[in-house]
Design an enzyme around this catalytic site. Structure first.
Site, PDB file in Angstrom:
ATOM      1  N   PRO A 127       0.827  -1.210   0.000  1.00 57.83           N
ATOM      2  CA  PRO A 127       0.000   0.000   0.000  1.00 57.83           C
ATOM      3  C   PRO A 127       0.861   1.259   0.000  1.00 57.83           C
ATOM      4  O   PRO A 127       1.783   1.392   0.807  1.00 57.83           O
ATOM      5  CB  PRO A 127      -0.792  -0.140   1.306  1.00 57.83           C
ATOM      6  CG  PRO A 127      -0.823  -1.606   1.583  1.00 57.83           C
ATOM      7  CD  PRO A 127       0.496  -2.126   1.096  1.00 57.83           C
ATOM      8  N   GLU A 128       0.583   2.153  -0.938  1.00 67.14           N
ATOM      9  CA  GLU A 128       1.339   3.395  -1.052  1.00 67.14           C
ATOM     10  C   GLU A 128       0.457   4.548  -0.580  1.00 67.14           C
ATOM     11  O   GLU A 128      -0.588   4.323   0.032  1.00 67.14           O
ATOM     12  CB  GLU A 128       1.836   3.552  -2.484  1.00 67.14           C
ATOM     13  CG  GLU A 128       2.740   2.394  -2.911  1.00 67.14           C
ATOM     14  CD  GLU A 128       3.260   2.478  -4.342  1.00 67.14           C
ATOM     15  OE1 GLU A 128       3.109   3.529  -4.987  1.00 67.14           O
ATOM     16  OE2 GLU A 128       3.812   1.466  -4.819  1.00 67.14           O
ATOM     17  N   LYS A 156       3.242   6.871   4.686  1.00 71.00           N
ATOM     18  CA  LYS A 156       2.473   5.633   4.580  1.00 71.00           C
ATOM     19  C   LYS A 156       2.019   5.127   5.952  1.00 71.00           C
ATOM     20  O   LYS A 156       1.634   3.959   6.091  1.00 71.00           O
ATOM     21  CB  LYS A 156       3.302   4.559   3.874  1.00 71.00           C
ATOM     22  CG  LYS A 156       3.701   4.929   2.444  1.00 71.00           C
ATOM     23  CD  LYS A 156       4.523   3.820   1.808  1.00 71.00           C
ATOM     24  CE  LYS A 156       5.047   4.227   0.433  1.00 71.00           C
ATOM     25  NZ  LYS A 156       5.846   3.160  -0.200  1.00 71.00           N
ATOM     26  N   ARG A 208      14.138  -2.674  -7.807  1.00 69.71           N
ATOM     27  CA  ARG A 208      12.689  -2.612  -8.011  1.00 69.71           C
ATOM     28  C   ARG A 208      12.386  -2.578  -9.504  1.00 69.71           C
ATOM     29  O   ARG A 208      13.049  -1.870 -10.275  1.00 69.71           O
ATOM     30  CB  ARG A 208      12.094  -1.365  -7.346  1.00 69.71           C
ATOM     31  CG  ARG A 208      12.413  -1.204  -5.870  1.00 69.71           C
ATOM     32  CD  ARG A 208      11.849  -2.339  -5.033  1.00 69.71           C
ATOM     33  NE  ARG A 208      10.394  -2.405  -5.101  1.00 69.71           N
ATOM     34  CZ  ARG A 208       9.584  -1.686  -4.341  1.00 69.71           C
ATOM     35  NH1 ARG A 208      10.070  -0.799  -3.477  1.00 69.71           N
ATOM     36  NH2 ARG A 208       8.279  -1.827  -4.434  1.00 69.71           N
TER      37      ARG A 208
END
Length: 271
Positions: free
Chosen positions: A2-3, A58, A260
């Site tokens: 979740p960002e 976050k 990433r």
């Protein structure tokens, strides 16, 4: 993971349902998250009134009279309001109970956090050194130009550096760079002020669009009301390696930056 949009959606979803209510019970089924849930958390909080819910980066901050519970959703977590008598699943680790309803943390990978901080939660060491919020006024092209002066790191990694800018994770960094037509490997310090101003606008545009769409649900995420997001249906590049660019039809490429996966269009985002 979740960002920022997913955490903001969670914050907005749970705030009207629990803010102002008194905590009647706190159940920790599995304290073994990224850091252990404090053993005395129930003793500290039961009987206290939840004054408010806010977001920083976050993190979610559940504000009580004498401090804040910090919640991080980790890689796969969600926080939603359920009936207090709804049976808990194997991945439902923590319930904050407010009468007939419970604020329930579900975290299949147990990489989230539930921590207590006496005083203002923003002063917790995990939050105190964080960078600028991309949806606030201080995040401008002029500021980003100054903050990246002489920086050789790629602009993709710079956007994901929480000491500079918070909440712009892997998905939204790729999407924002595409909208700004900036190659993700471009050195941050070599990008001119006009292009950085365009990037700032694209970051805001992307994050707000994601919030409007309920966030991205790739695996486990649901908002505070239990609904899945659908912003993933609007991705320009993320997760679309080999598929045609939605703008120019060139195949989208993937490159690994900072361990990433990063997605971009080689035509729309020339180096």
């Amino acid at each position: 993971m979740p960002e920022l949009p997913e955490v903001e959606i969670t914050c907005r979803g749970i705030r009207p349902l629990v803010a102002g209510r008194t905590l009647t019970a706190l159940e920790v089924r599995n304290p073994r998250l990224r850091q252990p849930v404090p053993a005395d958390l129930a003793q500290t909080l039961v009987g206290e009134r939840l004054q408010g819910v806010r977001r920083r980066a976050k993190y979610l901050l559940l504000d009580f009279p004498h401090g804040s519970v910090l919640v991080h959703l980790g890689m796969s977590g969600s926080l939603r309001v359920v009936s207090a008598d709804e049976p808990a699943g194997v991945h439902d680790h923590v319930d904050l109970v407010f009468g007939a309803e419970a604020l329930r943390l579900r975290d299949p990978r147990r990489f989230g956090l539930v921590l207590w901080h006496a005083g203002d939660g923003l002063s917790h060491p995990l939050l105190a050194a964080l960078g600028r919020e991309p949806l606030e006024r201080g995040f401008t092209g002029a500021w980003l130009h100054e903050a990246t002066r002489g920086v050789r790191l790629s602009i993709k990694q710079t956007l994901m550096d929480a000491h500079r800018v918070v909440g712009v994770g892997n998905i939204y960094a790729s999407e924002s760079l595409f909208r700004a037509r900036i190659h993700p490997l471009a050195p941050a310090g070599a990008i001119g002020p006009q292009r950085l101003a365009r990037l700032v606008a694209s970051v805001r545009e992307t994050l707000l669009a994601a919030i409007d769409a309920g966030g991205s649900t790739l695996r486990d995420f649901v908002g505070g009301d239990g609904r899945a997001g659908y912003f993933q249906q609007q991705y320009f590049v993320y997760g679309r390696e080999g598929l045609a660019c939605r703008v120019c039809a060139t195949p989208v490429r993937r490159v690994v930056i900072g361990q990433r996966s990063t997605f971009f269009c080689p035509r729309c985002q020339r180096r």
